[in-house]
Design an enzyme around this catalytic site. Sequence first.
Site, PDB file in Angstrom:
ATOM      1  N   GLU A 125      24.775  50.795  24.320  1.00  0.00           N
ATOM      2  CA  GLU A 125      23.881  50.730  25.479  1.00  0.00           C
ATOM      3  C   GLU A 125      24.028  51.893  26.451  1.00  0.00           C
ATOM      4  O   GLU A 125      23.524  51.847  27.563  1.00  0.00           O
ATOM      5  CB  GLU A 125      24.063  49.388  26.221  1.00  0.00           C
ATOM      6  CG  GLU A 125      23.696  48.211  25.334  1.00  0.00           C
ATOM      7  CD  GLU A 125      23.963  46.855  25.964  1.00  0.00           C
ATOM      8  OE1 GLU A 125      24.803  46.785  26.883  1.00  0.00           O
ATOM      9  OE2 GLU A 125      23.346  45.871  25.537  1.00  0.00           O
ATOM     10  N   GLU A 154      20.206  43.699  19.700  1.00  0.00           N
ATOM     11  CA  GLU A 154      20.981  42.526  20.091  1.00  0.00           C
ATOM     12  C   GLU A 154      20.036  41.397  20.464  1.00  0.00           C
ATOM     13  O   GLU A 154      19.360  41.461  21.485  1.00  0.00           O
ATOM     14  CB  GLU A 154      21.896  42.825  21.282  1.00  0.00           C
ATOM     15  CG  GLU A 154      23.029  43.793  20.999  1.00  0.00           C
ATOM     16  CD  GLU A 154      23.960  43.958  22.191  1.00  0.00           C
ATOM     17  OE1 GLU A 154      23.853  43.155  23.149  1.00  0.00           O
ATOM     18  OE2 GLU A 154      24.787  44.883  22.176  1.00  0.00           O
TER      19      GLU A 154
END
Length: 890
Positions: A490, A556
């Site tokens: 991320e 995710e």
Amino acid sequence: MYNNTRGTYFSALISSLITIIFLSNSAQAQSGYELNSGWKCAPVKEVSADGTRLSTAAINTANWMPATVPGTVLTTLLNNKKVPDPFYGMNNEYIPDIYKTGADYYTYWFVKEFKETAAAGNQVYLDFRGVNYSCDIFLNGHKLNKGVQKGMFLRFSFNITPYLSKSGNNKLAVLVHPPDVVGNANGGQGGDGTIARNVGLQYTAGWDWIQPVRDRNTGIWDKVTIHKTGAIRINDTHVITNVPGIRQPEGPQKPATIRLETELSNPTSAIVSGTLSYEIDGTVVSRSVALKPNSTATIKLPDYTLQNPKLWWPNGYGPQNLYNVKVRFTPAGKAPSDQQTIKVGVREIQTSWNDHTGSREVAVNGQRVFIKGGNWVISDAMLRLSDLRYDAEVRFHRDMNLNLIRVWGGAMIERPEFYDACDRYGILVFQDLWGSGDCNGRWIDPMKKDDQWTRRKYPDDHGLFLRSAEDQIKMVRNHASLAIWCGGNEITPPEDILVALKEDILPRLDNTRWFVDYSNSEEMSRNTLGGNGDGPYGIQPLSVFWEFKTYPFNSEVGSVGINDDESLKRFIPAKNMIAPEYDESSRKSKTDSVWDYHKYIGYDTSINKYGKVKSAADFAKKAQLVNYDQYRGLAEGFTSHMWDWYTGFIIWKTQNPWTAMRGQMYDYYLDPNACLYGLHNGSEPLHVMYNPVNGMISLANNGYKPMRNMMLVVKAYDMAGKEKLITQVFCDIVPASTKRVLSVKNAMDQMAAKEGAFLSLQLLDTDKKVLSENLYWMADKNGDYSGLQKMKEDELTATARYVKPCQVEVTLHNKQNAVISFFNRISLVDAGTKERVLPAFYNNNYISVLPGEEKKIIIDYPNKGKNKLAVTVDGWNTAGNNPHLINIAN
């Protein structure tokens, strides 16, 4: 002294299975062995001698504490019963945390005596594959490392030939220091974030799925080996396979090209001439080489054209063929100096941008692959890594019909043994480098010590990061399963690191794979608004998976995942086996403190739809219905929009390295739950499925061949088992596509309105063999499963027999005109203790058997010796409400 009876549960399991040998695909020395027993250790504060003396017979260390190597300090303390099992109950709170004790508390000396001599003209090397975090190394009174030996993710090697004792009796002493910055485990993601100042593990300071690891995994955590060669050593061989064109898994193949280069080192004072060669599929490719004294050189061998290659494919798309590539250096007129065997999968990874979905798509051998993946943290939070555990965990992912594992950036580049298993089972790997948005500054976070600008520069030593990246890339780059490199979780690494990776390191060391700068980058995926992200997380209405368009390559997305009562009892004390209570008005759960400590994530209203909870065991049993529905629905919802909305999805997450109660398809002890089999169903390559929103029945074909002349049979059953044929129709489907067939919404709404109903879907071939089947349980008009709550007991019979060593076949038969035997958990158990055999692998589980139907389940299990085994069958409406114990016939 602590009694770690429960804490040694998995250790005892491993010990009982050591007769199982898994063939390693990693390069292995012709003559070498692992230093994996007989180590001793002591804390630095209790040792007055220095390493020069400790590594000689002058200091007697025989009475030191036995040490676990490979392993961490905490593992050694646990194995010596000096600390309680941190995976059980609240025990982790009773172990001193390094942030409070200071680093010296977990700074340890490790010593090992071994026998070795060097024959004339030969070389002996001492190799370390991982030490956390820095160390000094002494052998027979000599310090081996000249400067600071630092870096958790660096292999290092010493030529110890000059230092070996002439008697053959040698003593090794290693002083291991914890990470430079241990971080404050203050409850934040990665604690206060400063753990990321190291080039190491971030989860050790705690996360929302794990409590802090108290020693931050200090220790000689990976293998220590002795490697024996002649004058020349082979290092870091690189094999590239090129597979041009668009291939099919079956039939004759056009040629593939094999490219190989390797590094040779000559530590002697003379020129060494000889032949470098490799052998593949019976053919030898070679080159004459002359190596200068005290030099290292990278040698490229001639390209080889492999005729009619047996290709490697991801799971669900074709076989996982692997070739043995034997690399050898032979000095002129002498025996081979060094050799290694590498298992190579002949395949080529391609990626391209899909303008329709707005995301990247992955292809293998010219054929695109719809990514169905799981996020992986690490196999064991205390780094108790093993071939057996890797094999079991990756096999579970294969059994879920997944084709990719993403290794998350707060942990590590996984070990070669993990990649060996992925090669065997056809699981592509999306490998993050070290970093996370949480610790490395993507967001404002009041739990963090430093501001975002400071955290954005983590780690402190950029040079160490880049050296570690180079080393670890070399370590795993030959694996067919490795498909994607990623800069971090991320967030990208700092700009200078990112540029070096993209413009130098990867082009130079591994230029055949896709590099994505961070895990939810817009280079990977862009939604209709032009951005990217991940989620949703947590429990969802099934309609969300089908109707809500999320990110087109979602890195995710996930839901709940606790295990059943048998699993929970392994780490929750009896007094804490209290079911959570959900308050509809406040939308909050009242949860026991141990459940909270082990990161329970709420099931909200979903459990109560199956009836009022009676106990923790009842809660966990009902949770399995939710688990199955959630993950089948997730896989089906994404698959239903394959190549239209999506090019892939990766579940957050599929495993836990600690006894957490969220995001797992099997528990830490390798006991599967219904999530695994919901995914197994919903992710199958050829699949028939039902949209809960509009009642549409659809087909999905992930393969590369059209499927024709299939019969779709649609039936409904009421709670008494009465059957209603809704329709049956011939259908077909083209490759790599989904197809809507018909809607049964009106029929099912009407049938289910009063107390719910069952919907049975079967896809048959022309021989009436079942190609895909699915059974859905439908709620009543109020959204409750009122009919399930008062279902009659079933009339199921079961038998079991040994098919071959370590394999059992279970046959389930339901009586004609009976009720459905619903949601049966099959378990292989010890006949005496009734404890489950772990790991065990079921080709299907949580099985429902229709009236008059027979089903067979195959169970594979590792050899556990002579223990007498049995099978239990425990269903939703099992007669007597107790699991049936079935003896196994020979």
